[in-house]
Design an enzyme around this catalytic site. Sequence first.
Site, PDB file in Angstrom:
ATOM      1  CE  LYS A 112      73.938  73.048  36.184  1.00 35.74           C
ATOM      2  NZ  LYS A 112      72.576  72.482  36.354  1.00 35.74           N
TER       3      LYS A 112
ATOM      4  CD  GLU B 256      60.162  65.974  44.167  1.00 34.96           C
ATOM      5  OE1 GLU B 256      61.162  65.953  43.432  1.00 34.96           O
ATOM      6  OE2 GLU B 256      60.151  66.502  45.314  1.00 34.96           O
TER       7      GLU B 256
ATOM      8  NE  ARG C 184      62.273  64.857  46.753  1.00 36.30           N
ATOM      9  CZ  ARG C 184      63.256  65.377  47.479  1.00 36.30           C
ATOM     10  NH1 ARG C 184      64.216  64.600  47.948  1.00 36.30           N
ATOM     11  NH2 ARG C 184      63.303  66.660  47.723  1.00 36.30           N
TER      12      ARG C 184
END
Length: 595
Positions: free
Chosen positions: A246, A335, A363
């Site tokens: 990344k 979640e 969610r």
Amino acid sequence: MKNSLLKHINLPIDLRQLKPDDLPQLAQELRDFIINIVATKEGHLGASLGVIELTIALHYVFNTPKDELIWDVGHQAYGHKILTGRKDVFDTNRQLNGVSGFPKRSESAYDAFGVGHSSTSISAALGMAIASQLKGENKHHIAVIGDASIASGMAFEGLNHAGVTNANLLVILNDNAIGIDPSVGALKQYLTNVKKGTEKQDNIFEALNFDYSGPIDGHDLPLLLSELERLKTVKGPKFLHIITTKGKGLKQAELNQVKYHAPGKFDAKTGELVATPDSGKLPPKFQDVFGETIVELALKNEKIIGITPAMPTGSSLKYMMETIPDRAFDVGIAEQHAVTLAAGMATQGLIPFCNIYSTFLQRAYDQVIHDVAIQNLPVIFCLDRAGLVGEDGATHHGVFDLAYLNCIPNLVIFAPSNAIALRNIMYTAQLGIDFPIAIRYPRGRGHLLDWKMPFETIEIGRGICLKKGTSIAILSIGTILNNVADAIEMLDKKASLGYYDMQFVKPIDETLLHEIFKTYKAIITIEDGSIIGGFASSILAFANTHHYKQSIVTMGIDDQFIEHATVHQLQQLQQLDALSIKKEIEDLFLFIKNS
């Protein structure tokens, strides 16, 4: 000096005219292009830099947009956008009326599926692949998903189904060991072992009936091209595991991957961040008020637990994870699990503070109802990024929480108007409650410098009269109160105007409301959430139930999805800025006078 390749590429068809040997140069140009624009315009950085070679290889090998490409979450898709017709307008990224920071179907035929939340790509791509199969179409469907996103339950659901189909699906795992914060969990350890060649268990993806290949270097263009060409000939569900870095290509972004996920402004040549005003001289961010307060409370109350689904930095739960690590949990992008984990802890007498961004709590809606509210468990939901959040747009605005929580029995809903109120409601909740509570607060800084005041308890369901009047009453909820105060300061006639910080959407302060409706000729409600189902709906229902006939003006978020721009621009568009509120008050005064 080499001639620029990128300036001649507007669509993938142009890219496919290049020789394979030209592609490394294009990768460098594409990286530089992104760095130079994000340095001044801001946005997500590290994720897109990490998939430059993959982006080029996918559009080079596959016939997009006929072959359908889905970028999970979407903040890794800047290179994709630049190569698919948006290069010349990419400097408008995330700005009002500019291109979206995430893939968006209405923006381009190359954006096969709109994304902003994680772990949806496999299910979407599988749905497309099955549809193509049923229609007799011969095309490819590719989902690019990160190692943090693949640990989410929904990704496993998609993998589980795909493994018993013969759909033409390719899942590419972009494995860089980090989402926004470092990836967590047993699956992360498994993938780490696979990379090292020390994993002794059977390959989990092969066990799910995928044709697995990898792990391979995701920055090696010749290898990527070769493997993608091979996978085009393989039937059924396929899984390619690539290893990337990344922030690849910008030293600081590689070294500090959390900070450079979305670094703000920086020097494009050196990578150094642009200096910002001394934060010690500014009011704190609401996330930091939460983070510092939960540590302060948890050091005195050993029952307090902190939970976040993959957002320890964004929520500032990292403070508790550093100070009391055995009582603070990052559960990954999960979640639903976070909510039910908190519910389980609450049954055992612990005091869970479950910190989830407002948009992400959507969610876990069933878990809030089924696992928490029905059982009336004292889970404390801290909903960060409530209201309008700005440049991330429709997928990230926290404007539905008041409405979707308002209809749930047993659940208390509180919106602090400032940092002191946030501290005090957290303090009050941990003293002991016998119901669940949702505390919602915005992204960014508050208005108070002197906020670490001694704790005071807040009476549940009690609103506050800030100024009494006789003609018009303004009722607000949350930090939009600051805009109301600014609007009132600009008015010529203030004496007959009253305004109230209602604090609680549920239970609503009916005693105060009766007093208001018996005193004033007209009412204005103001919220930074959906008018339908939210705070205004509660006031309208109260007035109807008790047969009050006053004019009630409702101000809030219209029945539409709000796109990306600065928070102030969005408030102006939604007529929630101070000038718009001032005009609404003046118009209502005129209406009353002429009635």
